[in-house]
Design a protein around this motif. Sequence first.
Motif, short mmCIF file in Angstrom:
data_model
loop_
_atom_site.label_atom_id
_atom_site.label_comp_id
_atom_site.label_asym_id
_atom_site.label_seq_id
_atom_site.Cartn_x
_atom_site.Cartn_y
_atom_site.Cartn_z
N GLY A 10 95.23 -4.87 -1.13
CA GLY A 10 94.22 -5.38 -2.03
C GLY A 10 94.85 -5.84 -3.32
N LEU A 11 94.22 -6.81 -3.99
CA LEU A 11 94.81 -7.42 -5.19
C LEU A 11 95.09 -6.38 -6.27
CD1 LEU A 11 95.73 -9.94 -6.64
CD2 LEU A 11 93.34 -10.42 -7.24
N ALA A 12 94.17 -5.45 -6.49
CA ALA A 12 94.39 -4.44 -7.53
C ALA A 12 95.60 -3.57 -7.19
CB ALA A 12 93.14 -3.57 -7.69
N ARG A 13 95.72 -3.21 -5.92
CA ARG A 13 96.88 -2.40 -5.52
C ARG A 13 98.17 -3.20 -5.66
NH1 ARG A 13 98.35 0.19 0.40
NH2 ARG A 13 100.15 1.38 -0.32
N ALA A 14 98.10 -4.48 -5.35
CA ALA A 14 99.29 -5.33 -5.46
C ALA A 14 99.80 -5.37 -6.90
CB ALA A 14 98.98 -6.73 -4.97
N LEU A 15 98.88 -5.45 -7.86
CA LEU A 15 99.29 -5.45 -9.27
C LEU A 15 99.91 -4.11 -9.65
CD1 LEU A 15 97.63 -8.11 -9.47
CD2 LEU A 15 96.88 -7.32 -11.72
N SER A 16 99.29 -3.02 -9.21
CA SER A 16 99.82 -1.70 -9.58
C SER A 16 101.18 -1.45 -8.95
CB SER A 16 98.83 -0.59 -9.18
OG SER A 16 98.74 -0.44 -7.78
N LYS A 17 101.39 -1.96 -7.73
CA LYS A 17 102.68 -1.77 -7.06
C LYS A 17 103.79 -2.56 -7.76
CE LYS A 17 103.08 -1.74 -2.57
NZ LYS A 17 103.65 -0.40 -2.35
N ARG A 18 103.43 -3.57 -8.50
CA ARG A 18 104.43 -4.33 -9.25
C ARG A 18 104.73 -3.70 -10.61
NH1 ARG A 18 103.93 -10.68 -7.74
NH2 ARG A 18 103.18 -10.43 -5.60
N GLY A 19 104.10 -2.56 -10.88
CA GLY A 19 104.37 -1.87 -12.13
C GLY A 19 103.73 -2.52 -13.34
N VAL A 20 102.69 -3.32 -13.12
CA VAL A 20 102.04 -4.02 -14.22
C VAL A 20 101.04 -3.12 -14.94
CG1 VAL A 20 100.58 -5.99 -14.81
CG2 VAL A 20 102.34 -6.22 -13.06
N CYS A 21 100.32 -2.31 -14.18
CA CYS A 21 99.24 -1.50 -14.74
C CYS A 21 98.80 -0.51 -13.66
CB CYS A 21 98.06 -2.38 -15.16
SG CYS A 21 97.42 -3.38 -13.79
N SER A 22 97.85 0.33 -14.02
CA SER A 22 97.25 1.21 -13.02
C SER A 22 96.30 0.40 -12.15
CB SER A 22 96.48 2.34 -13.70
OG SER A 22 95.30 1.83 -14.32
N ARG A 23 95.93 0.96 -10.99
CA ARG A 23 95.01 0.24 -10.10
C ARG A 23 93.64 0.09 -10.76
NH1 ARG A 23 94.44 1.97 -3.85
NH2 ARG A 23 96.66 2.34 -4.23
N THR A 24 93.23 1.10 -11.51
CA THR A 24 91.93 1.02 -12.20
C THR A 24 91.93 -0.10 -13.23
OG1 THR A 24 91.55 3.39 -11.88
CG2 THR A 24 90.28 2.30 -13.61
N GLN A 25 93.02 -0.17 -14.03
CA GLN A 25 93.13 -1.23 -15.02
C GLN A 25 93.20 -2.60 -14.35
OE1 GLN A 25 93.54 -1.00 -18.85
NE2 GLN A 25 92.58 -2.86 -18.08
N ALA A 26 93.92 -2.67 -13.23
CA ALA A 26 94.02 -3.94 -12.51
C ALA A 26 92.64 -4.41 -12.06
CB ALA A 26 94.95 -3.79 -11.31
N ALA A 27 91.83 -3.49 -11.55
CA ALA A 27 90.49 -3.86 -11.09
C ALA A 27 89.66 -4.42 -12.24
CB ALA A 27 89.80 -2.66 -10.46
N GLU A 28 89.81 -3.83 -13.42
CA GLU A 28 89.06 -4.32 -14.59
C GLU A 28 89.52 -5.73 -14.96
OE1 GLU A 28 89.61 -1.42 -17.63
OE2 GLU A 28 88.39 0.11 -16.62
N TRP A 29 90.82 -5.96 -14.94
CA TRP A 29 91.34 -7.28 -15.28
C TRP A 29 90.88 -8.33 -14.26
CZ3 TRP A 29 97.15 -5.76 -16.32
CH2 TRP A 29 97.23 -5.09 -17.55
N ILE A 30 90.87 -7.95 -12.99
CA ILE A 30 90.46 -8.88 -11.94
C ILE A 30 88.99 -9.26 -12.11
CG2 ILE A 30 90.08 -9.10 -9.45
CD1 ILE A 30 92.59 -7.20 -9.18
N ARG A 31 88.15 -8.27 -12.33
CA ARG A 31 86.71 -8.55 -12.51
C ARG A 31 86.46 -9.41 -13.75
NH1 ARG A 31 86.34 -2.82 -11.24
NH2 ARG A 31 85.78 -2.58 -9.05
N ALA A 32 87.35 -9.29 -14.74
CA ALA A 32 87.20 -10.07 -15.98
C ALA A 32 87.73 -11.49 -15.83
CB ALA A 32 87.93 -9.37 -17.12
#
Length: 242
Positions: A10-32
């Motif tokens: 999932g996109l949020a997990r992909a961001l977190s696996k790249r060390g960009v942010c937590s999965r929760t933060q990634a989900a917020e950025w995606i929705r925004a």
Amino acid sequence: MANPATPRHGLARALSKRGVCSRTQAAEWIRAGRVSVDGRIVRDPEFPTIAGRHRIALDGRSLDDAPERRVILLNKPRGLVTTARDERGRDTVYRCFDGAGLPWLAPVGRLDKASEGLLLFTNDPAWAARVTDPETGPDKRYHVQIDALPDDALLAALNAGIDDEGETLRAKTATILRTGERTAWLEIVLDEGRNRQIRRMLSVLGIDVLRLVRVAIGPLELGDLAKGVWRELNSDEIGSLA
């Protein structure tokens, strides 16, 4: 066409696996609407992606290039929970980084709220997985204050293995550091990291833990770093762990 065996995330997990942010933060950025895949804004945190196939960008900046690896050692104080955000509103370990301007760093393993000592953080999930691997990762060394005076039988039990509701828990080594009139300090080394392992082993034996401090991971020692203070590891220290 992608190989059916190629893992999708999932996109949020992909961001977190790249060390960009937590999965929760990634989900917020995606929705925004801050994240795009192949040039198109995607607002679904579960949107399937394939590493090496999809180009992911945050605020228009490509995430194809892995960020520089960062590893932080924190002397975790007692009373903080090892999570980025606590649903019960408790203070978290990230309070120790307030104002430091660090990139997103995830904990490498955990210490429970009542435990103290050496806790690592990194933006490199693959490196973190190697450090925490129970088969190949480095040993973890703890100093543990107990409300009893230990004897050879206690040490033998910890080393031999203790059954806790069908799960066998054991120390790699357990030795006595020092004793007082009613309490004592043990040094316990673990080569695996099961949830609350030391506390559970001692509880089965009817012993309460008064303090639990992780003092080393492999060759990396906590040293005299003050509680709540952190420092960045150098490349030699990082390489010595995984």
